[in-house]
Design an enzyme around this catalytic site. Sequence first.
Site, short mmCIF file in Angstrom:
data_model
loop_
_atom_site.label_atom_id
_atom_site.label_comp_id
_atom_site.label_asym_id
_atom_site.label_seq_id
_atom_site.Cartn_x
_atom_site.Cartn_y
_atom_site.Cartn_z
N HIS A 129 0.84 -1.20 0.00
CA HIS A 129 0.00 0.00 0.00
C HIS A 129 0.87 1.25 0.00
CE1 HIS A 129 -3.05 2.68 2.33
NE2 HIS A 129 -3.04 2.95 1.03
N GLU A 166 2.78 0.49 3.48
CA GLU A 166 2.29 -0.62 4.30
C GLU A 166 2.44 -1.92 3.50
OE1 GLU A 166 -1.30 0.54 7.21
OE2 GLU A 166 -1.77 0.79 5.10
N ASN A 213 -5.41 3.66 7.08
CA ASN A 213 -6.79 4.05 6.80
C ASN A 213 -7.74 3.78 7.95
OD1 ASN A 213 -6.45 5.24 4.25
ND2 ASN A 213 -6.27 3.23 3.31
#
Length: 287
Positions: free
Chosen positions: A141, A153, A191
């Site tokens: 990510h 990530e 997130n």
Amino acid sequence: MAIRKVCVVGAGTMGSGIAQVVAQAGYDTTMVDVKREFVDRGMNLIKASLNKFVEKGKIKPEEMKETLARLHTSVDMKGAAQDADYVVEAVFERAEVKLPIFGQLEEICPPRTILASNTSGIPISLLASATKRPDKVIGTHFMNPVPLMKGVEVVKSLLTSEETLKVSVDFVRSLGKETVVVKDSPGFVTNRIITLVMNEAAKLLEENLASVEDIDKIEKLSHNWPMGPFELADLVGIDVIVDLLEGIYQQTGWERYKPAPLLKRMVEIGYAGRKVGKGFYQLFGQG
């Protein structure tokens, strides 16, 4: 496992950014999308980004030339991925879009190929279910804008092998990024946190506690953030935020992730943020 050839699936903001940093790091890179206009637009984004680096003295003109020489584009998935050592999928953030791509990659790529996803919240285990190599499926990510943001990530599912994890961490670090390995859980780490901030900011606006500008201002001044929650929402995309919140909410049932009505209304009327030129600042801004 040595990585020489990398395929990036998706030529949008994230895909083009990933392709840029991969090519800059010295890898033979192919960026693929379904239409020539998409890959051409992605290449234009890359060239503009590299030009800015040259203008600021961060890279030399010959480095830009070498990077572009290593970067290829295609609208043929098979041709782009059939000899790739590592694939990074970076298409639209919907499981129904990503799953068929992983099914295609399973058929196209050699058994050695690692299949990574730039998903910001879709379970890696779900994407791996479209393949016969769940041990070689992982999340990478990246953050927007990819050429500037250091953090990535790396998301390990229950079936991701330690070898795949090691190769992926080494690969991402070779791009000049810093990694944090996280478990495969809804929203991962970044997130799970930032969507709550933007969701709460929308609720504050609904309650008319302060203006868009003032909410951003006080958050930047108080927490030393480079951007306020509304500036960030406009950059990320309000539709993306709603999808992330709804995805976490559906998987967990946690009420705090239920999207604020204002966010959903904005998506419905087409105010999705900077990418369409209409977001919080256009709808509610005072300047």
